[in-house]
Design a protein around this motif. Structure first.
Motif, mmCIF file in Angstrom:
data_model
loop_
_atom_site.group_PDB
_atom_site.id
_atom_site.type_symbol
_atom_site.label_atom_id
_atom_site.label_comp_id
_atom_site.label_asym_id
_atom_site.label_seq_id
_atom_site.Cartn_x
_atom_site.Cartn_y
_atom_site.Cartn_z
ATOM 1 N N VAL A 84 0.744 -1.150 -0.045
ATOM 2 C CA VAL A 84 0.076 -0.154 -0.089
ATOM 3 C C VAL A 84 0.860 1.154 -0.012
ATOM 4 N N VAL A 88 0.590 4.716 -2.617
ATOM 5 C CA VAL A 88 0.299 5.980 -2.160
ATOM 6 C C VAL A 88 0.375 7.252 -3.152
ATOM 7 N N ALA A 91 -2.040 8.154 -6.152
ATOM 8 C CA ALA A 91 -3.290 8.676 -6.009
ATOM 9 C C ALA A 91 -3.442 10.217 -6.642
ATOM 10 N N CYS A 100 -6.652 5.574 -0.067
ATOM 11 C CA CYS A 100 -5.253 4.792 0.018
ATOM 12 C C CYS A 100 -4.673 4.943 1.634
#
Length: 384
Positions: A84, A88, A91, A100
């Motif tokens: 993740v 980020v 986005a 996110c």
């Protein structure tokens, strides 16, 4: 005994990986803010999302650890957290960023519970305090991630290149470390935790001590640089050094913490730390020049650093299931990270920043007064 020593090193290494991912992200917040064209208020809202994600996910982790075992849970969540992190910077706008970061917090918090539950189990097998040192390794990871991130930011490296590279390195490290993590499964006769476990009565008292410490930590970490600039009239470089002093004192205190806890016990250690943090809070409130403010923030960091690791250790021993106990205290602790910076900001806008830090000092007084709740952390387990 050999495999327990190896398990301890593996858990310490996973804490370092988790800290490095968090530190890497923190240094690229300015890039992310510019990339999605966020205002200060918009960014503030986006930065609430990780704590919200953690609070929503954590109560569910106890049951999952019970089902799939501590090692598998830690490995899966560590990998997801790093993946993740890589997503980020891609986005495209503030709304996508918010989702996110919600995921970022949910995976970070789930990994946090799983690795702390593993730490509690290794501590019980060893029969001596190791939780403070594990959290010290998290701080070391944070400083390493932040150092690499600062270099990347200075080199004007696009975060869409930097964060995926950092994530790939951390996923690979986590994968290798995973082989040495202890395989912990619940005994057959232990009742399965509920799907969404709220903290029990024993854990609530422990959680309160932790809440007070994290309130002071969140407020100091988020506001110390602003405090030095606005209240103590320091330049940008000196203002940034307040956070460095705070973070270094936290790390040093945690790395030395186990030796102190072994000698004095959890309750006395927290009371002495509480006294130091109260002195630090008073110094900060009264400071009108940079030096006393920096010393004050350093003392706050030094005094509160061991509280959260000891609270996790106590909760892991107080609950029937280590994962469930840790999840309970972690949920309370992370909810505090949601409110503390906002309360300080709100009070500062009504009164002044120095007056709002009176609340931080009051929290350290409450933490010191309720330190007795951590007595269960001193219960000597039978070494495996």
């Amino acid at each position: 005994m050999h495999h327990i020593g190896r398990a301890r090193l593996a858990v310490a290494a996973i804490f370092t990986v988790h800290g490095a991912a968090a530190g890497t992200f923190a240094t690229r917040i300015p890039w992310i803010k510019d990339h999605v064209h966020a205002s200060a208020g918009g960014l503030g809202l986006a930065l609430l999302a990780p704590a919200m994600g953690s609070i929503l996910a954590m109560p569910m982790v106890g049951r999952l650890i019970h089902r799939i075992g501590g090692r598998t849970a830690t490995r899966v969540f560590a990998a997801l957290f790093c993946l993740v992190l890589a997503l980020v910077p891609f986005a495209p706008n503030l709304l996508t960023l918010w989702f996110c970061l919600l995921l970022f917090g949910a995976t970070a918090g789930s990994c946090d519970v799983a690795m702390n539950a593993q730490g509690v189990e290794v501590e019980q097998a060893l029969g001596r305090s190791i939780m403070s040192g594990l959290h010290g390794m998290w701080s070391v990871g944070g400083l390493l991630g932040a150092a690499a991130g600062t270099l990347a930011a200075h080199a004007d490296l696009d975060a869409r290149i930097h964060l995926p590279i950092a994530a790939a390195v951390l996923v690979a490290a986590g994968y290798v470390i995973g082989f040495w993590l202890p395989e912990s499964r619940a005994a057959e006769d232990v009742e399965e935790p509920p799907h969404f476990a709220l903290p029990g009565k024993a854990v609530l008292g422990i959680g309160f001590v932790s809440f007070c410490a994290v309130f002071a930590e969140g407020a100091a970490a988020d506001w110390c640089a602003v405090y030095l600039k606005d209240v103590a009239h320091a330049g940008a470089g000196v203002s940034a050094s307040a956070y460095t002093a705070f973070a270094l004192m936290m790390a040093a205190s945690r790395l030395a913490g186990d030796a102190v806890v072994s000698r004095l016990g959890a309750v006395r250690t927290v009371r002495i730390g509480g006294f130091l943090s109260i002195v630090g809070g008073v110094l900060v409130v009264l400071a009108r020049t940079p030096l006393p403010a920096i010393i004050g923030f350093g003392l706050i960091g030094l005094g509160i650093a061991v509280v959260v690791p000891l609270a996790f250790a106590a909760a892991g021993k107080a609950a029937a299931n280590a994962g469930q106990g840790v999840a309970g205290v972690a949920t309370i602790t992370y909810s505090c990270l949601l409110v503390a910076p906002a309360i300080i900001g709100g009070l500062a806008s009504i009164t002044s920043l120095s007056l709002s830090f009176v609340i931080v000092t009051v929290m350290t007084v409450l933490m010191t007064a309720t330190a007795g709740k951590l007595r269960v952390a001193d219960a000597k387990p039978i070494p495996a």
